[in-house]
Design a protein around this motif. Structure first.
Motif, short mmCIF file in Angstrom:
data_model
loop_
_atom_site.label_atom_id
_atom_site.label_comp_id
_atom_site.label_asym_id
_atom_site.label_seq_id
_atom_site.Cartn_x
_atom_site.Cartn_y
_atom_site.Cartn_z
N PHE A 42 -14.07 -20.69 44.46
CA PHE A 42 -12.88 -20.22 43.76
C PHE A 42 -12.04 -21.42 43.33
N VAL A 43 -11.61 -21.42 42.08
CA VAL A 43 -10.75 -22.47 41.57
C VAL A 43 -9.32 -21.96 41.51
N HIS A 44 -9.15 -20.74 40.99
CA HIS A 44 -7.84 -20.12 40.86
C HIS A 44 -7.96 -18.64 41.14
N GLU A 45 -6.83 -18.05 41.52
CA GLU A 45 -6.72 -16.61 41.66
C GLU A 45 -5.47 -16.18 40.92
N VAL A 46 -5.64 -15.32 39.91
CA VAL A 46 -4.51 -14.84 39.12
C VAL A 46 -4.54 -13.32 39.19
N GLY A 47 -3.68 -12.76 40.02
CA GLY A 47 -3.69 -11.32 40.22
C GLY A 47 -5.02 -10.88 40.78
N LYS A 48 -5.68 -9.98 40.08
CA LYS A 48 -6.99 -9.48 40.51
C LYS A 48 -8.14 -10.30 39.94
N LEU A 49 -7.82 -11.32 39.19
CA LEU A 49 -8.85 -12.16 38.57
C LEU A 49 -9.12 -13.39 39.42
N LYS A 50 -10.39 -13.67 39.59
CA LYS A 50 -10.82 -14.85 40.34
C LYS A 50 -11.57 -15.77 39.39
N VAL A 51 -11.14 -17.01 39.30
CA VAL A 51 -11.81 -18.01 38.48
C VAL A 51 -12.76 -18.77 39.39
N ILE A 52 -14.04 -18.72 39.07
CA ILE A 52 -15.08 -19.31 39.90
C ILE A 52 -15.78 -20.40 39.11
N SER A 53 -15.89 -21.58 39.70
CA SER A 53 -16.56 -22.70 39.05
C SER A 53 -17.82 -23.05 39.84
N PHE A 54 -18.93 -23.16 39.12
CA PHE A 54 -20.20 -23.50 39.74
C PHE A 54 -20.61 -24.93 39.41
N GLY A 55 -19.70 -25.72 38.87
CA GLY A 55 -20.02 -27.09 38.48
C GLY A 55 -20.70 -27.10 37.12
N ASN A 56 -20.90 -28.28 36.57
CA ASN A 56 -21.54 -28.44 35.26
C ASN A 56 -20.89 -27.57 34.19
N ASP A 57 -19.57 -27.43 34.24
CA ASP A 57 -18.81 -26.65 33.26
C ASP A 57 -19.22 -25.18 33.21
N VAL B 97 -18.05 -21.85 34.29
CA VAL B 97 -16.86 -21.20 34.81
C VAL B 97 -16.95 -19.71 34.50
N VAL B 98 -16.66 -18.90 35.51
CA VAL B 98 -16.75 -17.45 35.39
C VAL B 98 -15.44 -16.85 35.88
N VAL B 99 -14.99 -15.79 35.22
CA VAL B 99 -13.83 -15.03 35.68
C VAL B 99 -14.33 -13.65 36.07
N VAL B 100 -14.01 -13.24 37.30
CA VAL B 100 -14.43 -11.94 37.81
C VAL B 100 -13.19 -11.13 38.17
N ASN B 101 -13.13 -9.91 37.66
CA ASN B 101 -12.06 -8.99 38.02
C ASN B 101 -12.52 -8.26 39.27
N GLU B 102 -11.80 -8.45 40.38
CA GLU B 102 -12.26 -7.89 41.65
C GLU B 102 -12.14 -6.37 41.70
N GLU B 103 -11.36 -5.77 40.83
CA GLU B 103 -11.21 -4.32 40.84
C GLU B 103 -12.28 -3.64 39.98
N ARG C 5 -19.96 -8.70 42.88
CA ARG C 5 -19.62 -8.63 44.31
C ARG C 5 -20.09 -9.89 45.05
N HIS C 6 -21.28 -10.35 44.70
CA HIS C 6 -21.80 -11.56 45.34
C HIS C 6 -20.92 -12.77 45.03
N TRP C 7 -20.56 -12.93 43.75
CA TRP C 7 -19.72 -14.06 43.36
C TRP C 7 -18.36 -13.99 44.03
N LEU C 8 -17.85 -12.79 44.29
CA LEU C 8 -16.55 -12.66 44.96
C LEU C 8 -16.62 -13.09 46.43
N THR C 9 -17.81 -13.17 47.00
CA THR C 9 -17.94 -13.62 48.38
C THR C 9 -18.00 -15.14 48.48
N LEU C 10 -18.15 -15.83 47.36
CA LEU C 10 -18.28 -17.30 47.35
C LEU C 10 -16.90 -17.95 47.28
#
Length: 89
Positions: A33-48, A50-56, A24-29
């Protein structure tokens, strides 16, 4: 061993509540966000990092690169596509 797999193994031991709160915290950042594919959010924090979070379901997957994350998103896209009323497929 790959850094992302180490993170995934460590994250597996977290309590479910901590995993959900982290997702939930990462979904607020929105600025990370780098990409959004459907319910999936691709989040990059730098330094390689990368996290994918399913918002549902609030499931989190760790990846080494943005390309690996996008490949994962496209592989599971039919299952995470947001259906709108009136759409057949």
């Amino acid at each position: 061993m790959r850094k992302s797999k180490d993170r995934e193994k460590t994250f597996w031991y977290f309590p479910t509540r901590a995993k959900n709160d982290t997702a939930r915290h990462w979904l607020t950042l929105k600025d990370h966000f780098v990409h959004e594919v459907g319910k999936l959010k691709v989040i990059s924090f730098g330094n390689d990092d990368v996290v994918v979070v399913n918002e549902e379901s609030l499931k989190i997957h760790f990846f080494e690169s943005e390309q690996e994350a996008m490949d994962f998103c496209l592989d599971v896209y039919p299952e995470t596509k947001e259906m709108k009323q009136g759409e057949l497929f």
